[in-house]
Design an enzyme around this catalytic site. Sequence first.
Site, mmCIF file in Angstrom:
data_model
loop_
_atom_site.group_PDB
_atom_site.id
_atom_site.type_symbol
_atom_site.label_atom_id
_atom_site.label_comp_id
_atom_site.label_asym_id
_atom_site.label_seq_id
_atom_site.Cartn_x
_atom_site.Cartn_y
_atom_site.Cartn_z
ATOM 1 N N TYR A 136 34.999 41.967 43.315
ATOM 2 C CA TYR A 136 35.153 40.754 42.668
ATOM 3 C C TYR A 136 35.756 41.234 41.973
ATOM 4 C CZ TYR A 136 36.604 36.273 40.490
ATOM 5 O OH TYR A 136 37.200 34.760 40.203
ATOM 6 N N LYS A 195 38.534 41.919 38.933
ATOM 7 C CA LYS A 195 38.469 40.939 37.116
ATOM 8 C C LYS A 195 37.870 41.943 35.454
ATOM 9 C CE LYS A 195 38.976 36.774 38.926
ATOM 10 N NZ LYS A 195 40.401 36.183 38.734
#
Length: 242
Positions: free
Chosen positions: A150, A154
Site C-alpha cells: 500500500y 501510494k
Amino acid sequence: MSGRSAIVTGAAQGIGLAIAKKLHEHGASVALVDLDGDRAEQAAKELGGERVLALACDVTDEAGVERVVRTAAEEFGGLDIHVNNAGITRDASLRRMSVEDFDAVVTVHLRGTWLGVRAASAVMREAGRGSIINISSLSGKAGNPGQTNYSAAKAGIIGLTKAAAKELAHRGVRVNAVQPGLIRTAMTAAMPPEAFAEREAAIPMKRAGEPEEVAGAVLFLASDLAAYMTGSVLEVGGGRLM
C-alpha cells in the site's frame, strides 16, 4: 461546480462517496464508479436528484476505464473533473505478504490511477481544460509497517501525479493529489482499537479526520480557486507527519 461534470472511482462508500456528495452538493453532475455496481447504484440514490450516474467498473481494466470515461462524457456532455480514489488493502508483514497480495494492491492503486489519468486526460486535452485529482495517502510519505504494498503504491501515485501534471499543463489540464491521514472509514474501523488510539494520539490535532474533510480538499482542487495549482500534494492529516 455548477454546470461541470465529474467521475469519482471507489465512490460506493467512505472517502469516495463523501467526495461524490460534496461535488454534487456544489452543483456538479457526478458519475459514481465502483467495482460493485449495486452498491454504486445505492450510493447514487443517497445523492438524490438529477445529475447522477452509477457505473460498475474494475479500475484495473483498460477497456472498462475507457468505457466509463466515454459514458460519463456522453451522458454529461463533457468531463471536467476526474477523481481516482478506488483502492484496496491486503495488509501483512513483509515476511508474510504474498506476491499475489503485493501485486493486487499495487495494480488497483497505481495501474488503476494511471488508467484513469490517461483516459480522462484524453477527453480533457481536447476540451483544453480539466482537473484530475489522485487520492494518495500519508502512508506513501512515511510508510506504514505491514503495508509495504500500500505504501509503495501510494508513493507511486505522487510520482505519477507530478509527471502527468508536467505533461498536461500546456493543454489546460491540471493534475493534483491529496494525501489523507487517519480518516474514519470502514477500513480504519476494522483496526484494533488500541492501534487506532495510538495513531490518533500521535496526531497534533488529537483526532482522526472525517471523509468530508478529505472531500473538501478535493472540491478545492477541482474548482477554479485552484486554477494555478498543478502537480501539488495536499495533506489532510491533522498535522501528522508534517
